[in-house]
Design a protein around this motif. Sequence first.
Motif, PDB file in Angstrom:
ATOM      1  N   PRO A   1       0.833  -1.219   0.000  1.00  0.00           N
ATOM      2  CA  PRO A   1       0.000   0.000   0.000  1.00  0.00           C
ATOM      3  C   PRO A   1       0.862   1.262   0.000  1.00  0.00           C
ATOM      4  CG  PRO A   1      -0.807  -1.601   1.612  1.00  0.00           C
ATOM      5  CD  PRO A   1       0.515  -2.118   1.130  1.00  0.00           C
ATOM      6  N   ARG A   2       0.535   2.168  -0.893  1.00  0.00           N
ATOM      7  CA  ARG A   2       1.185   3.485  -1.006  1.00  0.00           C
ATOM      8  C   ARG A   2       2.646   3.402  -1.464  1.00  0.00           C
ATOM      9  NH1 ARG A   2      -1.861   3.491   3.446  1.00  0.00           N
ATOM     10  NH2 ARG A   2      -0.072   3.049   4.807  1.00  0.00           N
ATOM     11  N   ARG A   3       3.135   2.196  -1.717  1.00  0.00           N
ATOM     12  CA  ARG A   3       4.513   2.065  -2.197  1.00  0.00           C
ATOM     13  C   ARG A   3       4.591   1.570  -3.634  1.00  0.00           C
ATOM     14  NH1 ARG A   3       8.101  -1.594   1.371  1.00  0.00           N
ATOM     15  NH2 ARG A   3       9.490  -1.134  -0.381  1.00  0.00           N
ATOM     16  N   GLY A   4       3.685   0.685  -3.986  1.00  0.00           N
ATOM     17  CA  GLY A   4       3.679   0.164  -5.342  1.00  0.00           C
ATOM     18  C   GLY A   4       3.865  -1.339  -5.394  1.00  0.00           C
ATOM     19  N   THR A   5       4.099  -1.827  -6.598  1.00  0.00           N
ATOM     20  CA  THR A   5       4.237  -3.257  -6.850  1.00  0.00           C
ATOM     21  C   THR A   5       5.664  -3.567  -7.264  1.00  0.00           C
ATOM     22  OG1 THR A   5       1.922  -3.367  -7.565  1.00  0.00           O
ATOM     23  CG2 THR A   5       3.354  -5.183  -8.229  1.00  0.00           C
ATOM     24  N   PHE A   6       6.195  -4.688  -6.764  1.00  0.00           N
ATOM     25  CA  PHE A   6       7.591  -5.039  -7.006  1.00  0.00           C
ATOM     26  C   PHE A   6       7.723  -6.535  -7.299  1.00  0.00           C
ATOM     27  CE2 PHE A   6       7.340  -1.434  -4.210  1.00  0.00           C
ATOM     28  CZ  PHE A   6       8.329  -0.565  -4.671  1.00  0.00           C
ATOM     29  N   ALA A   7       8.734  -6.883  -8.083  1.00  0.00           N
ATOM     30  CA  ALA A   7       9.085  -8.294  -8.237  1.00  0.00           C
ATOM     31  C   ALA A   7       9.577  -8.805  -6.882  1.00  0.00           C
ATOM     32  CB  ALA A   7      10.186  -8.457  -9.288  1.00  0.00           C
ATOM     33  N   THR A   8       9.143  -9.979  -6.492  1.00  0.00           N
ATOM     34  CA  THR A   8       9.561 -10.510  -5.203  1.00  0.00           C
ATOM     35  C   THR A   8      11.058 -10.799  -5.208  1.00  0.00           C
ATOM     36  OG1 THR A   8       8.956 -12.735  -5.925  1.00  0.00           O
ATOM     37  CG2 THR A   8       7.346 -11.539  -4.595  1.00  0.00           C
ATOM     38  N   GLU A   9      11.652 -10.682  -4.034  1.00  0.00           N
ATOM     39  CA  GLU A   9      13.051 -11.044  -3.883  1.00  0.00           C
ATOM     40  C   GLU A   9      13.198 -12.560  -4.005  1.00  0.00           C
ATOM     41  OE1 GLU A   9      15.462  -9.025  -3.739  1.00  0.00           O
ATOM     42  OE2 GLU A   9      14.559  -7.104  -3.142  1.00  0.00           O
ATOM     43  N   VAL A  10      14.365 -13.000  -4.426  1.00  0.00           N
ATOM     44  CA  VAL A  10      14.675 -14.430  -4.448  1.00  0.00           C
ATOM     45  C   VAL A  10      15.406 -14.751  -3.155  1.00  0.00           C
ATOM     46  CG1 VAL A  10      15.901 -16.288  -5.619  1.00  0.00           C
ATOM     47  CG2 VAL A  10      14.814 -14.479  -6.960  1.00  0.00           C
ATOM     48  N   ASN A  11      14.726 -15.469  -2.284  1.00  0.00           N
ATOM     49  CA  ASN A  11      15.259 -15.769  -0.960  1.00  0.00           C
ATOM     50  C   ASN A  11      15.720 -17.219  -0.909  1.00  0.00           C
ATOM     51  OD1 ASN A  11      15.782 -16.094   1.777  1.00  0.00           O
ATOM     52  ND2 ASN A  11      14.044 -14.829   2.411  1.00  0.00           N
ATOM     53  N   ILE A  12      17.001 -17.431  -0.730  1.00  0.00           N
ATOM     54  CA  ILE A  12      17.534 -18.789  -0.747  1.00  0.00           C
ATOM     55  C   ILE A  12      16.953 -19.638   0.376  1.00  0.00           C
ATOM     56  CG2 ILE A  12      19.543 -18.261   0.686  1.00  0.00           C
ATOM     57  CD1 ILE A  12      19.299 -20.698  -2.318  1.00  0.00           C
TER      58      ILE A  12
END
Length: 223
Positions: A73-84
């Motif tokens: 919310p209020r920040r936008g949409t992002f590709a998720t991080e790749v978490n090992i």
Amino acid sequence: MDQAEAPRATSEETLTLAERAYRDIRDRLIMLEIPPGAPVNEDLLAQSVGFGRTPVREALKRLQHERLIVAYPRRGTFATEVNITDLAHISEVRRQLEPMAAACAAERATAADREALGALLRRLEGEDTPGQDADALMRLDLRVHRAIYAATRNPHLEDTLVRYDNLATRIWCLFVNRLPGMAGHVVEHGPLLRAIVDGDPDKASELARSHVVGFERAIREAI
């Protein structure tokens, strides 16, 4: 863009715009063409894929559910991080479901499925796979997995495994430069495809389980 799609009964021409946008954006995220953590701007993405804002908006809703993008919310949409740290969770699911899928495919694959799988097998056997670049190898790997899942004739199992294979491939892409044996990992699919085409569920199941275990081991050794 060379879409990493398995052969399906539905032709590309009959897909909805939303489905085509979804597949395009999904594979950009999987292959890290949209880098982890990068902002996903709906307008810019619509211009890039050429499908308009509405299909893109529908596609992004699906991709959020599949953990490939995240909206704040209020920040936008992002590709998720790749978490090992997700590797163990993903592998836990795949170790159970990949063997099941391989066995189901061996038992249930239609003549068209076996023809498609056979074509992929001939490609693995006939091409200079070790000479291919990393991007081409990973797209081939995706095609093989998706073709096997489709051959299970269980849409729920197929959808689940496509989702987890997508997440596993993102991890693979992150460490690809540290994985010199990548071509061998892809070529391993040959005996698995042969077992499915020949209708041998026990062998297919065993090979699928070994493949998942080997993938997880290779990634951990590369970390």
